[in-house]
Scaffold this motif. Structure first.
Motif, mmCIF file in Angstrom:
data_model
loop_
_atom_site.group_PDB
_atom_site.id
_atom_site.type_symbol
_atom_site.label_atom_id
_atom_site.label_comp_id
_atom_site.label_asym_id
_atom_site.label_seq_id
_atom_site.Cartn_x
_atom_site.Cartn_y
_atom_site.Cartn_z
ATOM 1 N N ASP A 60 -16.207 20.174 -11.855
ATOM 2 C CA ASP A 60 -17.253 20.648 -10.956
ATOM 3 C C ASP A 60 -17.535 19.554 -9.924
ATOM 4 O O ASP A 60 -17.390 18.366 -10.218
ATOM 5 N N LEU A 61 -17.940 19.953 -8.727
ATOM 6 C CA LEU A 61 -18.247 18.973 -7.692
ATOM 7 C C LEU A 61 -19.732 18.644 -7.623
ATOM 8 O O LEU A 61 -20.125 17.484 -7.534
ATOM 9 N N ASP A 62 -20.550 19.671 -7.657
ATOM 10 C CA ASP A 62 -21.997 19.488 -7.452
ATOM 11 C C ASP A 62 -22.683 19.202 -8.779
ATOM 12 O O ASP A 62 -23.108 20.109 -9.497
ATOM 13 N N MET A 63 -22.792 17.892 -9.109
ATOM 14 C CA MET A 63 -23.402 17.466 -10.369
ATOM 15 C C MET A 63 -24.237 16.213 -10.117
ATOM 16 O O MET A 63 -24.042 15.520 -9.100
ATOM 17 N N PRO A 64 -25.146 15.886 -11.055
ATOM 18 C CA PRO A 64 -25.834 14.588 -10.957
ATOM 19 C C PRO A 64 -24.803 13.461 -11.025
ATOM 20 O O PRO A 64 -23.714 13.623 -11.563
ATOM 21 N N ALA A 90 -19.035 25.753 -6.490
ATOM 22 C CA ALA A 90 -19.763 26.778 -5.738
ATOM 23 C C ALA A 90 -19.912 26.372 -4.288
ATOM 24 O O ALA A 90 -20.432 27.149 -3.467
ATOM 25 N N LEU A 91 -19.474 25.146 -3.942
ATOM 26 C CA LEU A 91 -19.528 24.688 -2.553
ATOM 27 C C LEU A 91 -18.403 25.380 -1.791
ATOM 28 O O LEU A 91 -17.236 25.041 -1.939
ATOM 29 N N SER A 92 -18.777 26.354 -1.020
ATOM 30 C CA SER A 92 -17.760 27.232 -0.425
ATOM 31 C C SER A 92 -17.325 26.810 0.965
ATOM 32 O O SER A 92 -16.390 27.386 1.517
ATOM 33 N N ASP A 93 -18.002 25.820 1.560
ATOM 34 C CA ASP A 93 -17.613 25.445 2.923
ATOM 35 C C ASP A 93 -16.298 24.668 2.905
ATOM 36 O O ASP A 93 -15.976 23.950 1.961
ATOM 37 N N GLN A 94 -15.545 24.829 3.977
ATOM 38 C CA GLN A 94 -14.211 24.223 4.059
ATOM 39 C C GLN A 94 -14.260 22.698 4.031
ATOM 40 O O GLN A 94 -13.354 22.047 3.512
ATOM 41 N N GLN A 95 -15.321 22.110 4.582
ATOM 42 C CA GLN A 95 -15.413 20.670 4.635
ATOM 43 C C GLN A 95 -15.405 20.041 3.234
ATOM 44 O O GLN A 95 -14.709 19.055 2.983
ATOM 45 N N ASN A 96 -16.191 20.617 2.313
ATOM 46 C CA ASN A 96 -16.237 20.078 0.953
ATOM 47 C C ASN A 96 -14.928 20.302 0.218
ATOM 48 O O ASN A 96 -14.474 19.441 -0.546
ATOM 49 N N ASP A 107 -5.964 21.328 -6.645
ATOM 50 C CA ASP A 107 -6.240 22.743 -6.369
ATOM 51 C C ASP A 107 -7.751 22.950 -6.488
ATOM 52 O O ASP A 107 -8.480 22.034 -6.895
ATOM 53 N N PHE A 108 -8.225 24.138 -6.127
ATOM 54 C CA PHE A 108 -9.647 24.422 -6.292
ATOM 55 C C PHE A 108 -9.853 25.883 -6.683
ATOM 56 O O PHE A 108 -9.022 26.753 -6.393
ATOM 57 N N ILE A 109 -10.978 26.116 -7.364
ATOM 58 C CA ILE A 109 -11.396 27.464 -7.764
ATOM 59 C C ILE A 109 -12.850 27.632 -7.325
ATOM 60 O O ILE A 109 -13.665 26.727 -7.512
ATOM 61 N N SER A 110 -13.151 28.789 -6.745
ATOM 62 C CA SER A 110 -14.521 29.041 -6.275
ATOM 63 C C SER A 110 -15.354 29.716 -7.362
ATOM 64 O O SER A 110 -14.856 30.519 -8.147
ATOM 65 N N ILE A 113 -16.439 32.244 -10.919
ATOM 66 C CA ILE A 113 -15.008 32.174 -11.195
ATOM 67 C C ILE A 113 -14.440 33.540 -11.546
ATOM 68 O O ILE A 113 -15.110 34.396 -12.133
ATOM 69 N N ASP A 114 -13.174 33.703 -11.168
ATOM 70 C CA ASP A 114 -12.408 34.886 -11.534
ATOM 71 C C ASP A 114 -11.426 34.448 -12.617
ATOM 72 O O ASP A 114 -10.528 33.633 -12.361
ATOM 73 N N LEU A 115 -11.587 34.944 -13.845
ATOM 74 C CA LEU A 115 -10.816 34.426 -14.971
ATOM 75 C C LEU A 115 -9.305 34.538 -14.782
ATOM 76 O O LEU A 115 -8.577 33.582 -15.077
ATOM 77 N N PRO A 116 -8.766 35.669 -14.310
ATOM 78 C CA PRO A 116 -7.314 35.725 -14.079
ATOM 79 C C PRO A 116 -6.845 34.655 -13.092
ATOM 80 O O PRO A 116 -5.775 34.050 -13.263
ATOM 81 N N GLU A 117 -7.655 34.411 -12.045
ATOM 82 C CA GLU A 117 -7.285 33.372 -11.083
ATOM 83 C C GLU A 117 -7.297 31.994 -11.743
ATOM 84 O O GLU A 117 -6.410 31.173 -11.510
#
Length: 353
Positions: A60-64, A90-96, A107-110, A113-117
């Protein structure tokens, strides 16, 4: 889906939201990936990653603090192919997303989450990591085989060198120790002038073959106890070219190439009065200039049927006097600093002065 993936692959999940941890953990275990470790405390997870082996990280990116970006920075020395990281954010902007990839994510997952993805991206990363590790192991095995083969070839070259050198010494009145000393002293001098270690090792094996051409000289001349006539000396001098012809081969090795070079030119003299070509100064190959000094010094220090061994003082003085005439003056200067070390190579029955 995961039949080609090692089920024991070590997967780590770091996310400060417990529901996300449980969801990802359950998803992976459901497809047979049971070696999963989860952390809701990012600091604890980072410490574990830095101290243990792992095959894939879902991060995850957005954490303490430390957040996902900081963790990626701390993992920047890892092998990115063998230990991939998938950022789950959950940070969906392209910059992050771009920032995460720049810091070493594979790689990244938004979220949500979509389990098959998730399973597809996990499979792809694990397959790539598994292939990279296999390739590394194969390359390591090839390197070990090459190293072993190199050692075997070096041993074969050394055996060939020793056999050819002994063959020449049996035709002359030299001892086996003489040819060994020539190799050792030539390697010492080569090292002292800063030549590469591999070249010095090749010199050690090539130098003893300098007189291999004497195989082609008749015994009546080769073993004559007195001085040679001008005609006999002319025949004797042919051993340089004979040695070159024996050792030279268009498809030869670095060892035989160097040995052929030495055999041909080790009787050339710095002032151009040597044979067989009358080369002068730096026209004479360095290898032959080195062997010329070592050979003459050892020869005058050892007894022969037609002479006594020279004492140390007389032998050293002769080498110094011949600088710029017979020998390369630079090599003589260096050789003078090696006198004691070379004399410790044990010249048999030599007088110490």
């Amino acid at each position: 889906m995961f039949t080609k993936i090692n089920a024991e692959s070590k997967i780590v999940i770091i996310d400060d939201v417990a529901t996300n941890l449980r969801l990802l953990d359950s998803c992976l275990r459901a497809v047979g990936l049971s070696n999963v470790t989860t952390f809701s405390d990012s600091a604890e997870g980072l410490d574990w990653l830095l101290s243990n082996h792992w095959d894939l990280l879902l991060l995850d990116l957005d954490m303490p603090a430390p957040d996902g970006f900081e963790i990626l920075e701390r993992l920047n020395t890892r092998n990115r192919t063998e230990s991939p990281v998938i950022i789950v954010t959950a940070l969906s902007d392209q910059q992050n997303r771009r920032k995460g990839l720049e810091k070493g994510a594979n790689d990244f997952i938004s979220k949500p989450i979509d389990l098959p993805e998730v399973l597809l991206r996990v499979r792809n990363c694990l397959e790539l990591a598994q292939a990279a590790k296999l390739l590394r192991d194969v390359n390591g095995e090839l390197e070990r085989k090459v190293e072993l083969r190199t050692v075997q070839l070096a041993s074969s070259y050394k055996a060939i060198s020793s056999s050819l050198s002994r063959a020449a010494s049996y035709r002359d009145d030299d001892t086996g120790n003489h040819i060994i000393r020539i190799g050792e002293s030539a390697a010492l001098l080569a090292k002292a002038i800063g030549m590469p270690a591999q070249w010095c090792d090749t010199m050690r094996m090539a130098a003893p073959m300098h007189d291999i051409g004497k195989i082609g000289i008749e015994d009546a001349i080769l073993q004559k106890p007195g001085a040679l006539t001008p005609q006999e000396r002319e025949i004797m001098q042919k051993h340089a070219c004979i040695g070159y012809e024996i050792l030279h081969d268009p498809d030869g090795s670095p060892l035989t190439d160097l040995a052929a070079e030495i055999a041909l030119a080790h009787h050339e003299r710095w002032d151009g009065s040597g044979y067989p070509k009358g080369l002068r100064g730096n026209e004479i190959p360095l290898s032959a200039r080195i062997v010329a000094i070592c050979d003459v010094y050892d020869a005058i220090r050892m007894p022969r049927a037609y002479k006594e061994a020279w004492d140390i003082e007389r032998a050293r003085r002769y080498i110094i006097e011949q600088a710029g005439t017979h020998f390369d003056p630079f090599l003589v200067d260096v050789f003078c600093n090696l006198f004691d070390e070379i004399d410790r190579l044990s010249v048999p029955n030599a007088k110490t002065g």
